[in-house]
Design a protein around this motif. Sequence first.
Motif, PDB file in Angstrom:
ATOM      1  N   HIS A  40       0.818  -1.220   0.000  1.00  0.00           N
ATOM      2  CA  HIS A  40       0.000   0.000   0.000  1.00  0.00           C
ATOM      3  C   HIS A  40       0.852   1.271   0.000  1.00  0.00           C
ATOM      4  CE1 HIS A  40      -3.804  -2.125   0.268  1.00  0.00           C
ATOM      5  NE2 HIS A  40      -3.297  -2.896   1.208  1.00  0.00           N
ATOM      6  N   GLY A  45      -0.856   5.346  -0.881  1.00  0.00           N
ATOM      7  CA  GLY A  45      -1.409   5.551  -2.231  1.00  0.00           C
ATOM      8  C   GLY A  45      -1.606   4.276  -3.025  1.00  0.00           C
ATOM      9  N   GLY A  46      -1.110   3.145  -2.519  1.00  0.00           N
ATOM     10  CA  GLY A  46      -1.243   1.897  -3.256  1.00  0.00           C
ATOM     11  C   GLY A  46      -0.465   1.927  -4.558  1.00  0.00           C
ATOM     12  N   VAL A  47      -0.819   1.024  -5.481  1.00  0.00           N
ATOM     13  CA  VAL A  47      -0.172   0.937  -6.786  1.00  0.00           C
ATOM     14  C   VAL A  47      -1.279   0.892  -7.831  1.00  0.00           C
ATOM     15  CG1 VAL A  47       1.380  -0.398  -8.251  1.00  0.00           C
ATOM     16  CG2 VAL A  47       1.740  -0.354  -5.781  1.00  0.00           C
ATOM     17  N   PRO A  48      -1.286   1.852  -8.757  1.00  0.00           N
ATOM     18  CA  PRO A  48      -2.371   1.893  -9.744  1.00  0.00           C
ATOM     19  C   PRO A  48      -2.645   0.526 -10.372  1.00  0.00           C
ATOM     20  CG  PRO A  48      -0.934   3.777 -10.028  1.00  0.00           C
ATOM     21  CD  PRO A  48      -0.305   2.914  -8.967  1.00  0.00           C
ATOM     22  N   ASN A  49      -3.883   0.147 -10.423  1.00  0.00           N
ATOM     23  CA  ASN A  49      -4.370  -1.096 -11.045  1.00  0.00           C
ATOM     24  C   ASN A  49      -3.982  -2.378 -10.300  1.00  0.00           C
ATOM     25  OD1 ASN A  49      -5.391   0.449 -13.228  1.00  0.00           O
ATOM     26  ND2 ASN A  49      -3.325   0.503 -14.066  1.00  0.00           N
ATOM     27  N   ASN A  51      -2.537  -2.643  -6.332  1.00  0.00           N
ATOM     28  CA  ASN A  51      -2.822  -2.646  -4.904  1.00  0.00           C
ATOM     29  C   ASN A  51      -3.655  -1.416  -4.560  1.00  0.00           C
ATOM     30  OD1 ASN A  51      -1.031  -4.828  -4.950  1.00  0.00           O
ATOM     31  ND2 ASN A  51       0.714  -3.521  -4.469  1.00  0.00           N
ATOM     32  N   LYS A  79     -11.150  -9.151  -7.518  1.00  0.00           N
ATOM     33  CA  LYS A  79     -10.885  -7.883  -8.174  1.00  0.00           C
ATOM     34  C   LYS A  79     -11.649  -6.811  -7.402  1.00  0.00           C
ATOM     35  CE  LYS A  79     -10.425  -6.315 -12.920  1.00  0.00           C
ATOM     36  NZ  LYS A  79     -10.684  -6.644 -14.320  1.00  0.00           N
ATOM     37  N   PHE A  85     -11.879   2.609 -10.041  1.00  0.00           N
ATOM     38  CA  PHE A  85     -10.757   1.837 -10.582  1.00  0.00           C
ATOM     39  C   PHE A  85     -10.814   0.397 -10.066  1.00  0.00           C
ATOM     40  CE2 PHE A  85      -9.315   6.180 -10.919  1.00  0.00           C
ATOM     41  CZ  PHE A  85      -8.728   6.196 -12.170  1.00  0.00           C
ATOM     42  N   TYR A  86     -10.059  -0.464 -10.734  1.00  0.00           N
ATOM     43  CA  TYR A  86      -9.989  -1.869 -10.313  1.00  0.00           C
ATOM     44  C   TYR A  86      -8.581  -2.199  -9.846  1.00  0.00           C
ATOM     45  CZ  TYR A  86     -14.547  -2.724 -12.361  1.00  0.00           C
ATOM     46  OH  TYR A  86     -15.883  -2.695 -12.641  1.00  0.00           O
ATOM     47  N   SER A  88      -6.043  -5.539  -8.935  1.00  0.00           N
ATOM     48  CA  SER A  88      -6.044  -6.958  -9.265  1.00  0.00           C
ATOM     49  C   SER A  88      -5.249  -7.831  -8.306  1.00  0.00           C
ATOM     50  CB  SER A  88      -5.465  -7.137 -10.669  1.00  0.00           C
ATOM     51  OG  SER A  88      -4.139  -6.654 -10.700  1.00  0.00           O
ATOM     52  N   ASN A  89      -4.385  -7.245  -7.482  1.00  0.00           N
ATOM     53  CA  ASN A  89      -3.484  -8.088  -6.698  1.00  0.00           C
ATOM     54  C   ASN A  89      -4.188  -8.748  -5.517  1.00  0.00           C
ATOM     55  OD1 ASN A  89      -1.005  -9.236  -6.511  1.00  0.00           O
ATOM     56  ND2 ASN A  89       0.095  -7.339  -6.127  1.00  0.00           N
ATOM     57  N   ALA A  90      -3.685  -9.929  -5.120  1.00  0.00           N
ATOM     58  CA  ALA A  90      -4.228 -10.619  -3.950  1.00  0.00           C
ATOM     59  C   ALA A  90      -3.603 -10.016  -2.699  1.00  0.00           C
ATOM     60  CB  ALA A  90      -3.886 -12.099  -4.024  1.00  0.00           C
TER      61      ALA A  90
ATOM     62  N   TYR B  62      -8.545   0.593 -19.731  1.00  0.00           N
ATOM     63  CA  TYR B  62      -9.972   0.872 -19.526  1.00  0.00           C
ATOM     64  C   TYR B  62     -10.422   1.758 -20.682  1.00  0.00           C
ATOM     65  CZ  TYR B  62      -8.750   0.208 -14.538  1.00  0.00           C
ATOM     66  OH  TYR B  62      -8.291  -0.256 -13.344  1.00  0.00           O
ATOM     67  N   ASN B 139      -7.733 -12.072 -12.227  1.00  0.00           N
ATOM     68  CA  ASN B 139      -7.236 -10.865 -11.546  1.00  0.00           C
ATOM     69  C   ASN B 139      -5.747 -10.642 -11.725  1.00  0.00           C
ATOM     70  OD1 ASN B 139      -9.868 -10.762 -10.708  1.00  0.00           O
ATOM     71  ND2 ASN B 139      -9.440 -11.699  -8.731  1.00  0.00           N
ATOM     72  N   GLN B 140      -4.930 -11.425 -11.037  1.00  0.00           N
ATOM     73  CA  GLN B 140      -3.491 -11.207 -11.120  1.00  0.00           C
ATOM     74  C   GLN B 140      -2.948 -11.616 -12.481  1.00  0.00           C
ATOM     75  OE1 GLN B 140      -0.600 -12.353  -7.849  1.00  0.00           O
ATOM     76  NE2 GLN B 140      -2.519 -13.066  -6.999  1.00  0.00           N
ATOM     77  N   ARG B 170       0.017 -15.832  -1.724  1.00  0.00           N
ATOM     78  CA  ARG B 170       0.507 -14.713  -0.917  1.00  0.00           C
ATOM     79  C   ARG B 170       0.138 -14.841   0.558  1.00  0.00           C
ATOM     80  NH1 ARG B 170       2.274 -10.286  -4.729  1.00  0.00           N
ATOM     81  NH2 ARG B 170       1.544 -10.962  -6.751  1.00  0.00           N
ATOM     82  N   ASN B 382       6.460   6.423  -4.432  1.00  0.00           N
ATOM     83  CA  ASN B 382       5.148   5.837  -4.642  1.00  0.00           C
ATOM     84  C   ASN B 382       4.755   5.906  -6.110  1.00  0.00           C
ATOM     85  OD1 ASN B 382       2.309   5.576  -5.000  1.00  0.00           O
ATOM     86  ND2 ASN B 382       2.172   5.587  -2.793  1.00  0.00           N
ATOM     87  N   PRO B 383       4.395   4.750  -6.666  1.00  0.00           N
ATOM     88  CA  PRO B 383       4.064   4.707  -8.090  1.00  0.00           C
ATOM     89  C   PRO B 383       2.969   5.694  -8.505  1.00  0.00           C
ATOM     90  CG  PRO B 383       4.223   2.502  -7.204  1.00  0.00           C
ATOM     91  CD  PRO B 383       4.349   3.441  -6.032  1.00  0.00           C
ATOM     92  N   ARG B 384       2.034   5.987  -7.613  1.00  0.00           N
ATOM     93  CA  ARG B 384       0.927   6.849  -8.052  1.00  0.00           C
ATOM     94  C   ARG B 384       1.385   8.279  -8.293  1.00  0.00           C
ATOM     95  NH1 ARG B 384      -3.467   8.414  -3.215  1.00  0.00           N
ATOM     96  NH2 ARG B 384      -1.832   9.176  -1.849  1.00  0.00           N
TER      97      ARG B 384
END
Lengths: 133, 418
Positions: A40, A45-49, A51, A79, A85-86, A88-90, B62, B139-140, B170, B382-384
């Motif tokens: 996270h 901020g998580g990771v786009p698409n 987390n 998902k 937004f979506y 995908s990660n577990a 998208y 998903n993944q 995980r 941070n990637p965002r």
Amino acid sequence: MHYIKFLAVFFLIVGIKTNLSAQDLLKGKKIYETRCLVCHQADGGGVPNMNAPLDGASNVVGKDIARMVRIIKKGYNEKVALDGFYYSNAMTANPDLSDEDIANVLTYIRGSWSNKAGKVSLAQVKAAKSKSH
Amino acid sequence: MKNLKIVLGFAFIAVSFAVNAQDNAGLKLPNGFKATLFANGIGSARHIAITPNGVLFAKLMYPNKGGNSIIRMEDKNNDGIADEVSGWGKYGGTGIFIKGKNLYATSDNDVFMYQLNDKDEVENTASPKTIVKGLIARNQHASKSITLDGQGNIYVNIGAYSNACQEKDRMPGSKGMMPCPILDSAGGIWKFDGQKENQVYGDGKRYATGLRNVVGLDWNKQTNSLFVMQHGRDQLNSFYPTLYNDAQNAELPAETMYEMHEGDNAGWPYIYYDPYQKKKILSPEYGGDGKKEGGENAIDPTVFFPAHMAPNALLFYTGNQFPEKYKNGAFIAFHGSWNRAPLPQEGYFVAFVPFKNGKPSGAWEIFANGFSGLTGEDKVTNPRKAKARPCGLAQGPDGSLYVSDDSNGSIFKISYSK
């Protein structure tokens, strides 16, 4: 005199309370850094698409505490649709975290970055757990 | 006064143009290279493909604000900026590829094919042919990347819906499954006929296996073989803190490039590649301790890169515009890491590896940098926060290199002149 006593007691209570919640926040922060940050991220901020973000996320600052407790405890592998937004990660389960740990980390997450949501109490975590069983 | 304002206005516009041209759309490039912002804000642009006439197509993750997920861009006045932008398609996805007059595009389950007319337009956008359908997407690593060889075959990546094939994905302490059942239908590259309609798993062939997830892949015309870039596994330190610390996790495992011939196995999930020991190391989920080797049947990488940088595109350069050293070499778009946290992130650039006679002939280097817009202390934590994340590559008919970004929907055009 009574008035001063009253004030002293009042400040003591308030002082202890503030102190306690600051400690909870610190404990929560520590759990966040060891368990949550890697996905996270430091700024929530998580990771786009991939987390989901926690900072500014409607369901993190929302009222469904039980759902958050369940996700932290049991992980998540669907998902996630969140604020358009979506992701995908577990998410990893944390079965070894105590109820107190969960209350602290949720308090930290809900009150950090731009989040201004209220503290999560031990009682709320316990109630959430009894619901999900 | 009014005139002065207008003059100042024009002067300002002129200066902005000059600055924009000079600053290479914010990119740092080797001497002699220039970049323009070919398009901007088109949506989450994943892979891109270009026709021999220079019409560029992007596949979006998208549908964008206009409701389109395939974008057509044309630069009619040839100033390095697309002046005609249109689109169609309601399904998100990553893969796009052009072979002759066939335009292929993917959703996370299917491969579709459209027909281009002599102006490189698609007339029948509503009813493409379905080439492959019903592929696994859980998903993944669900995105489907594609490339074609010279024989009319299409190669599709089917990513593993797992990090390390644990019994419970995980989850700390969960063991790796033996054998990994995911590999039957994912975790590899599948080969299908590029023209036959409605193919399913049974019509295709598992061409190569042991690949956790591939987003960037390209058919190398010089070697006449498939090259892929694997996304290495995550979270060694999260699940095995006694074996790996934060700093080790940030550097393990390497992101790897493989040349894959039919039947090859890259070793996932049983092993990962350690860039320091230069060995295939047994995964801790399968009894590894960070030292034990494994993967006797697995091939070695052709090139390896720092961990977690997420190689999302691979392109072998066959153009004549760039200097000689770039000919037949590999460009790789690194989308940028997240799993290096709490250490600073890496990637967010386009790298280059020189090749001679189909083999790497030198060390990899950063070719284009500055996509994230973050430097120094603001280095990506941070990637965002990254302004742009390189995701797709295409080579124009004049030898220019196009780079797509799925963060803000920018397309960069990189050119060289002496």
